[in-house]
Motif scaffolding. Sequence first.
Motif, PDB file in Angstrom:
ATOM      1  N   LEU A 151       0.855  -1.380  -0.055  1.00 44.43           N
ATOM      2  CA  LEU A 151      -0.203   0.171  -0.145  1.00 44.43           C
ATOM      3  C   LEU A 151       1.116   1.069   0.051  1.00 44.43           C
ATOM      4  O   LEU A 151       1.168   2.990  -0.893  1.00 44.43           O
ATOM      5  CB  LEU A 151      -1.328  -0.576   1.440  1.00 44.43           C
ATOM      6  CG  LEU A 151      -1.798  -0.889   0.932  1.00 44.43           C
ATOM      7  CD1 LEU A 151      -2.864  -1.205   2.561  1.00 44.43           C
ATOM      8  CD2 LEU A 151      -3.227  -0.744   0.032  1.00 44.43           C
ATOM      9  N   ILE A 152       1.782   0.966   0.949  1.00 48.92           N
ATOM     10  CA  ILE A 152       2.855   2.107   0.452  1.00 48.92           C
ATOM     11  C   ILE A 152       3.592   2.783  -0.507  1.00 48.92           C
ATOM     12  O   ILE A 152       3.261   3.801  -1.441  1.00 48.92           O
ATOM     13  CB  ILE A 152       4.165   2.216   1.636  1.00 48.92           C
ATOM     14  CG1 ILE A 152       3.477   2.735   3.624  1.00 48.92           C
ATOM     15  CG2 ILE A 152       4.934   3.461   1.319  1.00 48.92           C
ATOM     16  CD1 ILE A 152       4.889   1.423   4.301  1.00 48.92           C
ATOM     17  N   ARG A 153       3.830   1.376  -0.703  1.00 46.42           N
ATOM     18  CA  ARG A 153       4.212   1.502  -3.204  1.00 46.42           C
ATOM     19  C   ARG A 153       3.759   2.110  -3.990  1.00 46.42           C
ATOM     20  O   ARG A 153       3.724   3.026  -4.401  1.00 46.42           O
ATOM     21  CB  ARG A 153       4.484   0.364  -2.915  1.00 46.42           C
ATOM     22  CG  ARG A 153       5.643   0.436  -4.676  1.00 46.42           C
ATOM     23  CD  ARG A 153       6.491  -0.957  -5.122  1.00 46.42           C
ATOM     24  NE  ARG A 153       6.292  -0.888  -6.229  1.00 46.42           N
ATOM     25  CZ  ARG A 153       6.177  -1.659  -7.008  1.00 46.42           C
ATOM     26  NH1 ARG A 153       4.757  -1.950  -6.873  1.00 46.42           N
ATOM     27  NH2 ARG A 153       6.695  -1.213  -8.541  1.00 46.42           N
ATOM     28  N   ALA A 154       2.300   1.147  -3.906  1.00 45.67           N
ATOM     29  CA  ALA A 154       1.374   2.504  -4.414  1.00 45.67           C
ATOM     30  C   ALA A 154       1.150   3.596  -4.402  1.00 45.67           C
ATOM     31  O   ALA A 154       0.500   4.193  -5.103  1.00 45.67           O
ATOM     32  CB  ALA A 154      -0.659   1.811  -3.912  1.00 45.67           C
ATOM     33  N   GLY A 155       1.217   4.013  -3.222  1.00 39.39           N
ATOM     34  CA  GLY A 155       1.003   5.251  -2.330  1.00 39.39           C
ATOM     35  C   GLY A 155       1.953   6.537  -3.196  1.00 39.39           C
ATOM     36  O   GLY A 155       1.535   7.718  -4.052  1.00 39.39           O
ATOM     37  N   GLN A 156       3.159   5.251  -2.884  1.00 38.72           N
ATOM     38  CA  GLN A 156       4.598   6.215  -3.844  1.00 38.72           C
ATOM     39  C   GLN A 156       4.275   5.863  -5.427  1.00 38.72           C
ATOM     40  O   GLN A 156       4.343   7.888  -5.669  1.00 38.72           O
ATOM     41  CB  GLN A 156       5.394   6.095  -3.836  1.00 38.72           C
ATOM     42  CG  GLN A 156       5.654   5.943  -1.829  1.00 38.72           C
ATOM     43  CD  GLN A 156       6.762   5.190  -1.474  1.00 38.72           C
ATOM     44  OE1 GLN A 156       7.508   3.638  -2.482  1.00 38.72           O
ATOM     45  NE2 GLN A 156       7.686   5.175  -0.439  1.00 38.72           N
ATOM     46  N   GLU A 157       3.523   5.614  -5.946  1.00 42.47           N
ATOM     47  CA  GLU A 157       3.485   5.298  -7.827  1.00 42.47           C
ATOM     48  C   GLU A 157       2.707   6.655  -7.926  1.00 42.47           C
ATOM     49  O   GLU A 157       3.006   6.775  -9.144  1.00 42.47           O
ATOM     50  CB  GLU A 157       3.692   4.087  -7.587  1.00 42.47           C
ATOM     51  CG  GLU A 157       4.528   3.273  -7.777  1.00 42.47           C
ATOM     52  CD  GLU A 157       5.795   3.503  -8.727  1.00 42.47           C
ATOM     53  OE1 GLU A 157       5.462   3.811  -9.728  1.00 42.47           O
ATOM     54  OE2 GLU A 157       6.891   3.125  -8.982  1.00 42.47           O
ATOM     55  N   LEU A 158       1.327   6.281  -7.125  1.00 44.22           N
ATOM     56  CA  LEU A 158       0.067   7.162  -7.591  1.00 44.22           C
ATOM     57  C   LEU A 158       0.026   8.822  -7.398  1.00 44.22           C
ATOM     58  O   LEU A 158      -0.694   9.471  -7.870  1.00 44.22           O
ATOM     59  CB  LEU A 158      -0.867   6.810  -6.803  1.00 44.22           C
ATOM     60  CG  LEU A 158      -1.522   5.128  -7.383  1.00 44.22           C
ATOM     61  CD1 LEU A 158      -2.508   4.511  -6.543  1.00 44.22           C
ATOM     62  CD2 LEU A 158      -1.902   5.054  -8.727  1.00 44.22           C
ATOM     63  N   SER A 159       1.316   8.419  -6.192  1.00 45.98           N
ATOM     64  CA  SER A 159       1.189  10.065  -6.160  1.00 45.98           C
ATOM     65  C   SER A 159       2.074  11.185  -7.177  1.00 45.98           C
ATOM     66  O   SER A 159       2.179  12.737  -7.149  1.00 45.98           O
ATOM     67  CB  SER A 159       2.391  10.671  -4.381  1.00 45.98           C
ATOM     68  OG  SER A 159       3.340  10.264  -4.457  1.00 45.98           O
ATOM     69  N   GLU A 160       3.005  10.185  -8.097  1.00 48.07           N
ATOM     70  CA  GLU A 160       3.416  11.193  -9.022  1.00 48.07           C
ATOM     71  C   GLU A 160       2.124  11.444 -10.738  1.00 48.07           C
ATOM     72  O   GLU A 160       1.259  10.726 -10.516  1.00 48.07           O
ATOM     73  CB  GLU A 160       4.117  10.187 -10.116  1.00 48.07           C
ATOM     74  CG  GLU A 160       5.720   9.734  -8.533  1.00 48.07           C
ATOM     75  CD  GLU A 160       6.556   8.810  -9.355  1.00 48.07           C
ATOM     76  OE1 GLU A 160       6.644   8.598 -10.663  1.00 48.07           O
ATOM     77  OE2 GLU A 160       7.485   7.851  -9.201  1.00 48.07           O
ATOM     78  N   ASN A 161       2.307  12.858 -10.885  1.00 47.93           N
ATOM     79  CA  ASN A 161       1.783  13.114 -12.138  1.00 47.93           C
ATOM     80  C   ASN A 161       2.166  12.337 -13.273  1.00 47.93           C
ATOM     81  O   ASN A 161       3.256  12.119 -14.105  1.00 47.93           O
ATOM     82  CB  ASN A 161       1.619  14.939 -12.207  1.00 47.93           C
ATOM     83  CG  ASN A 161       0.760  15.489 -12.723  1.00 47.93           C
ATOM     84  OD1 ASN A 161       0.226  14.633 -13.693  1.00 47.93           O
ATOM     85  ND2 ASN A 161       1.333  16.218 -13.572  1.00 47.93           N
TER      86      ASN A 161
END
Length: 545
Positions: A151-161
Amino acid sequence: MNRELLIQCPDGQMKTMPLQKDRISVGRSSSAELCFPEDAGLSRQHFVFEPEGDDWTVQDLGSKNGTFVNNIPLKARLVLTPGDRITAGHLVIVYSPDASKQAQGVVVFDGTDSSAPTTSTVVTSLEGALSNQTMAFERVGAKGPAPLQALIRAGQELSENRPLEELFQVILDLAIQAVSAQRGVLLLLEGGELLPRAYKGEGFRISTAVRDKVLKERSSVLVRDAQLDEAFKGRMSIVEQKVHTMMAVPLQAKDRIIGLIYVDSPFILREFTKDDLNLLTVMASICAVRIENARLALVEEGERIMKRDLSQAAEIQGRMLPAEAPIVPGTDLAGFNVPCRTVGGDYYDFFPYADGRLGLTLGDVSGKGMPASLMMMALHARVQVLAEDPGNLDAFMARLNKTTCANCPSNRFITFFFCVLDTNTGDLAFANAGHNPPIIIRSSGEAQMLEGGGPVLGIIPYAPYKEMHARLDPGDMLVIYSDGVTEANNVNHEEYDEQRFIAVLQENRQRPAAEIVTAVTRSLNEFAAGAPQADDITLVVAKRV
């Protein structure tokens, strides 16, 4: 074979209608089988669907703004083919002769008896996944990252534009890695149909029962071993693909389901677990919100670009109209125009001649918005050339009509009035192409309509026109206007009409032309009482003084 219409209503709502009647008409009238009274772009009876043997046809009913099939103007009765897109006003209708038509290509949905017993199926929901206290800290099996790390990795990936199309593949890769799946596909609901937007692998065959459970019941579905499950082991698609374990979860953004994520593993290296299902369910919900935000950003960017382009178009169009009325000895002039949208289809102009004559014109392009605006600017260019030496007005109008027909779409036309006033004698020569009859208000208050004329421009290339004559005495005034004046509606859907218009003109006839225009616009605003403007409003006043 099932036949139906998929309808996107003017308010954005989607609905389907089976083709079971002998005839289905569409329009604003309450007598139409498909009635949309709020869509001003539709005529009262706009177009009609009718059967022809085993097929269905569509035909325009002489509508004002026309009907389009696959963006092509409908000129005659047309036999429809599957997927044809019919548009009119703000209405979009897709014709599909088989409502049960299956998706082709990457994903095919297999019919499955949902009542069959299941022995290894787990079903949960987003609420159930979020209520699982252990899911975020541990999971069965030693392989793969912990759910919290996923979930942390998903949050990092999805925060990128990222661009939306790239985002789909990122989301699918995150889902596959989080649960150690071997294949997967992300499908979005678009126009009532599930379309693959990212996939790893090919030839996915998803049970319709699983699909419907995910989309309709907002449930997440896990089949631990499809080869052993009574509901799946007999299906050839499962056998052929050697699918052992599979999951399907909804892409749920708040209360809306926008699609689903499906993952499976053809090899029995490890079965998906309930914790895998909970993890994928939560990730899919986070991803759905990210997708919706990205979509909203695209829409907002498109709206900003459209608003900027419309603003520039309005500025360009505004320069086509007179900045102010010319000063002509013996004549008091005023003009007014306000489009109902950012740009409009009304045009007016003044043409002072060296010999003391004065040309006046007003045109109204059918329809509204950008298409009408483009035609208005083309009309402006033609009139500027012809009006340099108008000569006999019946020949003038015939030439203008011929060039308009050569460049006018079949679903468009223009009403047009042109006159030449001799400011020394008051003699008025005029020709009318289907426009509202202008009004002469005599100094005594008597009103005279300038009736007569030929057909609208842009329909019949060799239509006949006739020059007619009238006279303006000192104190008389000529008023030319578009139908946006007399057909303006109030909140009770009542029309302003000619009687109210003439009464205002008579009451203010002694005032200067500019004040008469102000009096009319004030009267229109008071009558509308806040009702939205439905058409462009244009007014020209010429007084002999």
